[in-house]
Enzyme design. Structure first.
Site, mmCIF file in Angstrom:
data_model
loop_
_atom_site.group_PDB
_atom_site.id
_atom_site.type_symbol
_atom_site.label_atom_id
_atom_site.label_comp_id
_atom_site.label_asym_id
_atom_site.label_seq_id
_atom_site.Cartn_x
_atom_site.Cartn_y
_atom_site.Cartn_z
ATOM 1 N N VAL A 5 5.351 0.187 -0.304
ATOM 2 C CA VAL A 5 5.198 0.379 -1.748
ATOM 3 C C VAL A 5 6.141 -0.552 -2.502
ATOM 4 O O VAL A 5 5.777 -1.171 -3.505
ATOM 5 C CB VAL A 5 5.428 1.865 -2.121
ATOM 6 C CG1 VAL A 5 5.359 2.066 -3.629
ATOM 7 C CG2 VAL A 5 4.397 2.752 -1.426
ATOM 8 N N ASP B 84 17.198 -4.077 -1.080
ATOM 9 C CA ASP B 84 16.888 -3.271 0.095
ATOM 10 C C ASP B 84 18.171 -2.952 0.848
ATOM 11 O O ASP B 84 19.255 -3.331 0.391
ATOM 12 C CB ASP B 84 15.836 -3.948 0.980
ATOM 13 C CG ASP B 84 16.381 -5.173 1.697
ATOM 14 O OD1 ASP B 84 17.571 -5.491 1.528
ATOM 15 O OD2 ASP B 84 15.594 -5.805 2.418
ATOM 16 N N ALA C 43 13.002 5.150 1.412
ATOM 17 C CA ALA C 43 12.934 6.496 1.999
ATOM 18 C C ALA C 43 13.077 6.392 3.506
ATOM 19 O O ALA C 43 12.796 5.345 4.093
ATOM 20 C CB ALA C 43 11.601 7.168 1.663
ATOM 21 N N THR D 104 11.244 7.226 6.415
ATOM 22 C CA THR D 104 9.834 7.606 6.598
ATOM 23 C C THR D 104 9.440 7.789 8.069
ATOM 24 O O THR D 104 8.260 8.005 8.348
ATOM 25 C CB THR D 104 8.910 6.537 5.970
ATOM 26 O OG1 THR D 104 9.249 5.262 6.522
ATOM 27 C CG2 THR D 104 9.047 6.488 4.454
ATOM 28 N N TYR E 62 11.390 15.726 7.664
ATOM 29 C CA TYR E 62 10.981 14.742 6.651
ATOM 30 C C TYR E 62 10.503 15.456 5.392
ATOM 31 O O TYR E 62 10.958 15.163 4.282
ATOM 32 C CB TYR E 62 9.879 13.841 7.229
ATOM 33 C CG TYR E 62 9.221 12.933 6.206
ATOM 34 C CD1 TYR E 62 9.888 11.838 5.678
ATOM 35 C CD2 TYR E 62 7.912 13.182 5.773
ATOM 36 C CE1 TYR E 62 9.278 11.005 4.750
ATOM 37 C CE2 TYR E 62 7.297 12.356 4.848
ATOM 38 C CZ TYR E 62 7.980 11.273 4.338
ATOM 39 O OH TYR E 62 7.367 10.468 3.405
ATOM 40 N N TRP F 83 -0.750 9.338 3.109
ATOM 41 C CA TRP F 83 -1.446 8.406 4.004
ATOM 42 C C TRP F 83 -1.390 6.966 3.462
ATOM 43 O O TRP F 83 -2.421 6.300 3.317
ATOM 44 C CB TRP F 83 -2.893 8.846 4.214
ATOM 45 C CG TRP F 83 -3.086 10.192 4.853
ATOM 46 C CD1 TRP F 83 -2.192 11.222 4.928
ATOM 47 C CD2 TRP F 83 -4.280 10.661 5.508
ATOM 48 N NE1 TRP F 83 -2.739 12.295 5.584
ATOM 49 C CE2 TRP F 83 -4.023 11.973 5.947
ATOM 50 C CE3 TRP F 83 -5.530 10.113 5.747
ATOM 51 C CZ2 TRP F 83 -4.980 12.739 6.630
ATOM 52 C CZ3 TRP F 83 -6.486 10.877 6.414
ATOM 53 C CH2 TRP F 83 -6.206 12.166 6.854
#
Ligand SMILES: NC(=O)c1ccc[n+]([C@@H]2O[C@H](COP(=O)([O-])OP(=O)(O)OC[C@H]3O[C@@H](n4cnc5c(N)ncnc54)[C@H](OP(=O)(O)O)[C@@H]3O)[C@@H](O)[C@H]2O)c1
Length: 305
Positions: free
Chosen positions: A12, A30, A64, A66, A129, A154
């Site tokens: 994203v 990042d 996040a 993930t 999570y 998803w």
């Protein structure tokens, strides 16, 4: 407008670099960004200094933890990244009067029933999570900062690994596949989420009363099994050589693939609140997936030449 974007290398985050660019100056970071722009979410307090230094109008958090199964073994790291760091961002956003845009997940729900979840549905995460993502959302809502939380599901992008690529790889190697048929949701493109975000950021700056939590997924629903069949049918029609066919993709229950973390069976999400508030149309999941497949398959044909 000055925008501070965290998680720029993620699915994203990468698309947000594109969609946010026309809105103003974007500082994209990042976990490896060099000092003084610390963006390591496993050290939440170090991020506060980064926010103060940037003094943004809008903070967009696409970072996040993930790795859903690994989170079961690393709950402390997952909590720092998914809950403690968003809480720090919210605190700093409140102090600055900045907007905080954040992403959450269908995993905050327990997956029961068949009805699409609405924003006020009771939560009941089944995994570390899901629990840590819920804690992150709750910290943001409790902070008093102006915020948008988008729950999605998803997520795929043409860049990096994704479910469709894995299916293409397996279908090239094997005559038949087995894929989970009792989990339902909507594959959602990172590009769609990024575009929705840019529209929403513009809208809330003019209409702050639109702040809140929203479900943001592509339209329609499918199972992983039907999704896999769709990918294989599309690729074959596109002229891609595969051993498996849509008919040789066999449905199996999730219990056939035991995983460390439990997945919700029902990840259907009602997007009416988002569509009505922002006047947006969310395309059917197939249109984004087909576009991503054309990109991936086009690249494969280029590689083969
Ligand atoms: N992927 C899905 O299917 C899905 C479904 C529902 C909701 N969501 C939510 O959507 C949002 C975006 O997900 P995504 O699919 O784009 O995730 P992703 O591709 O896994 O990207 C996550 C980003 O977070 C960064 N990150 C991880 N640990 C970090 C740390 N300690 N410090 C700083 N950055 C860190 C990663 O950077 P490094 O690699 O450099 O660590 C990466 O850039 C997340 O909030 C996620 O929970 C995703």
């Amino acid at each position: 407008m000055k925008i501070l974007l965290f998680g720029m290398e993620g699915q994203v985050g990468w698309e947000l670099q594109r969609s946010l660019a026309p809105l103003g100056e974007v500082i994209a970071l990042d976990s490896g960004s060099p000092p003084p722009w610390s963006a390591d979410f496993s050290h939440p307090e170090s991020i506060a200094a980064t926010v103060r230094r940037a003094a943004p109008d809008v903070i967009v958090n696409a970072a996040a933890y993930t790795a859903v199964d690994r989170a079961e073994d690393e709950p402390e790291t997952a909590r720092l990244v998914n809950a403690a760091s968003p809480a720090v961002l919210a605190r700093e956003a409140a102090a600055l009067g900045a907007w905080l845009i954040h992403y959450s997940t269908d995993y905050v729900f327990d997956g029961s029933g068949t009805a699409p979840w609405i924003e006020d549905s009771p939560t009941g995460p089944l995994s570390v999570y899901g629990r840590t993502k819920l804690e992150g959302e709750e910290a943001i809502r409790a902070s008093g900062c102006r915020h948008l939380v988008f729950r999605t599901s998803w997520v795929y992008a043409s860049r990096g690994r994704n479910f469709a690529r894995t299916m293409l790889q397996l279908a090239a190697q094997r005559d038949s596949l087995t894929v989970v048929a009792d989990q339902f949701g909507a594959p959602t493109g990172a590009d769609l989420l990024a575009d929705v975000t840019a529209h929403a950021v513009r809208a809330v700056r003019a209409q702050p009363e639109l702040a809140g939590t929203y479900h943001a997924v592509a339209q329609g629903e499918t199972s992983w099994h039907a999704y896999a069949r769709h990918v294989i049918a599309f690729a074959r029609e596109y002229g891609h050589a595969l051993k498996a066919t849509p008919e040789t993709v066999a449905p199996v229950p999730g219990s056939a693939f035991p995983t460390r973390a439990r997945r919700p069976a029902n990840s259907r999400m009602d997007t009416r609140k988002l569509r009505n508030a922002f006047g947006l149309t969310l395309p059917p999941w197939q249109s984004g997936v087909d576009r991503m497949l054309r990109e991936v398959l086009g690249d494969k044909q280029e590689e083969a030449r």
